[in-house]
Design an enzyme around this catalytic site. Sequence first.
Site, PDB file in Angstrom:
ATOM      1  CE  LYS A  13      -2.138  -1.267   3.797  1.00  0.00           C
ATOM      2  NZ  LYS A  13      -1.398  -2.530   4.059  1.00  0.00           N
ATOM      3  NE  ARG A  88      -4.249  -1.574  10.138  1.00  0.00           N
ATOM      4  CZ  ARG A  88      -3.211  -0.944   9.600  1.00  0.00           C
ATOM      5  NH1 ARG A  88      -3.315   0.287   9.207  1.00  0.00           N
ATOM      6  NH2 ARG A  88      -2.066  -1.566   9.447  1.00  0.00           N
ATOM      7  NE  ARG A 127       7.452  -2.218   6.239  1.00  0.00           N
ATOM      8  CZ  ARG A 127       6.115  -2.158   6.384  1.00  0.00           C
ATOM      9  NH1 ARG A 127       5.355  -1.725   5.390  1.00  0.00           N
ATOM     10  NH2 ARG A 127       5.550  -2.529   7.515  1.00  0.00           N
ATOM     11  NE  ARG A 160       6.320  -0.107  10.240  1.00  0.00           N
ATOM     12  CZ  ARG A 160       5.122  -0.107   9.633  1.00  0.00           C
ATOM     13  NH1 ARG A 160       4.993   0.468   8.442  1.00  0.00           N
ATOM     14  NH2 ARG A 160       4.078  -0.672  10.201  1.00  0.00           N
ATOM     15  NE  ARG A 171       2.306  -4.844  11.476  1.00  0.00           N
ATOM     16  CZ  ARG A 171       3.290  -4.573  10.617  1.00  0.00           C
ATOM     17  NH1 ARG A 171       4.485  -5.103  10.768  1.00  0.00           N
ATOM     18  NH2 ARG A 171       3.057  -3.777   9.609  1.00  0.00           N
TER      19      ARG A 171
HETATM   20  P1  ADP Z   1       2.206  -1.854   3.254  1.00  0.00           P
HETATM   21  O1  ADP Z   1       2.212  -0.335   3.198  1.00  0.00           O
HETATM   22  O2  ADP Z   1       1.017  -2.448   2.555  1.00  0.00           O
HETATM   23  O3  ADP Z   1       2.375  -2.405   4.650  1.00  0.00           O
HETATM   24  P2  ADP Z   1       4.751  -1.584   1.843  1.00  0.00           P
HETATM   25  O4  ADP Z   1       4.357  -0.731   0.693  1.00  0.00           O
HETATM   26  O5  ADP Z   1       5.536  -0.944   2.920  1.00  0.00           O
HETATM   27  O6  ADP Z   1       3.463  -2.369   2.445  1.00  0.00           O
HETATM   28  O7  ADP Z   1       5.563  -2.837   1.255  1.00  0.00           O
HETATM   29  C1  ADP Z   1       6.116  -3.826   2.120  1.00  0.00           C
HETATM   30  C2  ADP Z   1       7.491  -4.246   1.615  1.00  0.00           C
HETATM   31  O8  ADP Z   1       7.355  -4.945   0.379  1.00  0.00           O
HETATM   32  C3  ADP Z   1       8.415  -3.069   1.333  1.00  0.00           C
HETATM   33  O9  ADP Z   1       9.720  -3.454   1.726  1.00  0.00           O
HETATM   34  C4  ADP Z   1       8.330  -2.871  -0.189  1.00  0.00           C
HETATM   35  O10 ADP Z   1       9.556  -2.371  -0.720  1.00  0.00           O
HETATM   36  C5  ADP Z   1       8.057  -4.294  -0.691  1.00  0.00           C
HETATM   37  N1  ADP Z   1       7.160  -4.339  -1.841  1.00  0.00           N
HETATM   38  C6  ADP Z   1       6.070  -3.553  -2.058  1.00  0.00           C
HETATM   39  N2  ADP Z   1       5.446  -3.909  -3.210  1.00  0.00           N
HETATM   40  C7  ADP Z   1       6.148  -4.966  -3.714  1.00  0.00           C
HETATM   41  C8  ADP Z   1       6.000  -5.803  -4.884  1.00  0.00           C
HETATM   42  N3  ADP Z   1       4.980  -5.624  -5.731  1.00  0.00           N
HETATM   43  N4  ADP Z   1       6.914  -6.774  -5.055  1.00  0.00           N
HETATM   44  C9  ADP Z   1       7.917  -6.968  -4.181  1.00  0.00           C
HETATM   45  N5  ADP Z   1       8.115  -6.220  -3.071  1.00  0.00           N
HETATM   46  C10 ADP Z   1       7.246  -5.234  -2.832  1.00  0.00           C
HETATM   47  P1  AMP Z   2       0.736   0.576   9.132  1.00  0.00           P
HETATM   48  O1  AMP Z   2       1.796   1.617   8.973  1.00  0.00           O
HETATM   49  O2  AMP Z   2      -0.495   0.858   8.314  1.00  0.00           O
HETATM   50  O3  AMP Z   2       1.273  -0.822   8.933  1.00  0.00           O
HETATM   51  O4  AMP Z   2       0.256   0.670  10.658  1.00  0.00           O
HETATM   52  C1  AMP Z   2       1.167   0.423  11.726  1.00  0.00           C
HETATM   53  C2  AMP Z   2       0.397   0.238  13.027  1.00  0.00           C
HETATM   54  O5  AMP Z   2      -0.319   1.458  13.344  1.00  0.00           O
HETATM   55  C3  AMP Z   2      -0.684  -0.846  13.029  1.00  0.00           C
HETATM   56  O6  AMP Z   2      -0.166  -2.138  13.304  1.00  0.00           O
HETATM   57  C4  AMP Z   2      -1.620  -0.354  14.140  1.00  0.00           C
HETATM   58  O7  AMP Z   2      -1.086  -0.614  15.428  1.00  0.00           O
HETATM   59  C5  AMP Z   2      -1.581   1.172  13.934  1.00  0.00           C
HETATM   60  N1  AMP Z   2      -2.642   1.622  13.003  1.00  0.00           N
HETATM   61  C6  AMP Z   2      -2.467   2.197  11.776  1.00  0.00           C
HETATM   62  N2  AMP Z   2      -3.660   2.483  11.197  1.00  0.00           N
HETATM   63  C7  AMP Z   2      -4.605   2.073  12.082  1.00  0.00           C
HETATM   64  C8  AMP Z   2      -6.026   2.057  12.068  1.00  0.00           C
HETATM   65  N3  AMP Z   2      -6.736   2.531  11.025  1.00  0.00           N
HETATM   66  N4  AMP Z   2      -6.669   1.555  13.156  1.00  0.00           N
HETATM   67  C9  AMP Z   2      -5.997   1.075  14.214  1.00  0.00           C
HETATM   68  N5  AMP Z   2      -4.668   1.032  14.290  1.00  0.00           N
HETATM   69  C10 AMP Z   2      -3.955   1.523  13.238  1.00  0.00           C
END
Ligand code: ADP
Ligand code: AMP
Length: 215
Positions: A13, A88, A127, A160, A171
Amino acid sequence: MLLILLGPPGAGKGTQAGQVVEDYGLAYISTGAILRSAVKEGTALGQKARQYMDLGQLVPDELVVEIVKSRLQESDCEKGALLDGFPRTVEQASFLEKVLPETGKKVDCVLLIEVKENELIERLTGRRVCSECGTNYHLSHKPPKVRNVCDECGGDLYQRDDDSLETVKERLEVYKSQTEPLIDFYNSREVLARIDGNQDIDSVRDQIKAVVDKL
Ligand code: ADP
Ligand code: AMP
């Protein structure tokens, strides 16, 4: 236009958000990023949220909906917004449905990015994030040009706390029990678009563009 990026942690995302925001001139609202910055600054919100985030659990709805409500009132949201990581829970989605008419908006499309579970674990544990600008990298799928240094701003990359294997598993369970019900919620409102997130970053971007261009 109001778009929502829905999908499990690690689906991509945040990676896709930058391009979508740029292509369609939208404000970017990531509740995870807002909460992480509150934790970093040690605000009252950050202190409350941290205990949940560290465990991989959701921050209580009442805290998160307040963040989104006030963020949606900022002037950059007038032209539209992209929500990443919100809603969420069904409660959060119902809240959004209630407040959006006050801002003259409605949910135009929910982009559900779907990825296989073992790939999610690999993506999250690999990541790395820029401590300055928040750009996402991956040790093997999207490495920076120079090890541990952000290509965009030269900031240091970090892992992270909630990307440890143990917290990632929690998660993913939380996603299944609390967030997956949103798929039916938005399907019934006929705004859900499924995106195959197992593809490479550019292919996922092209799928999203094909959907949003038709709105
Ligand atoms: P989210 O925001 O949904 O938690 P991220 O965008 O941070 O996920 O992506 C999670 C990890 O996967 C990051 O390290 C990113 O660089 C990698 N990633 C994202 N999209 C792809 C893809 N299509 N193929 C391979 N790796 C990806
Ligand atoms: P994310 O960066 O989207 O992976 O979110 C990291 C963490 O923030 C999650 O694991 C939750 O603890 C908190 N968080 C983010 N968005 C929400 C949401 N909409 N509702 C509740 N917790 C959230």
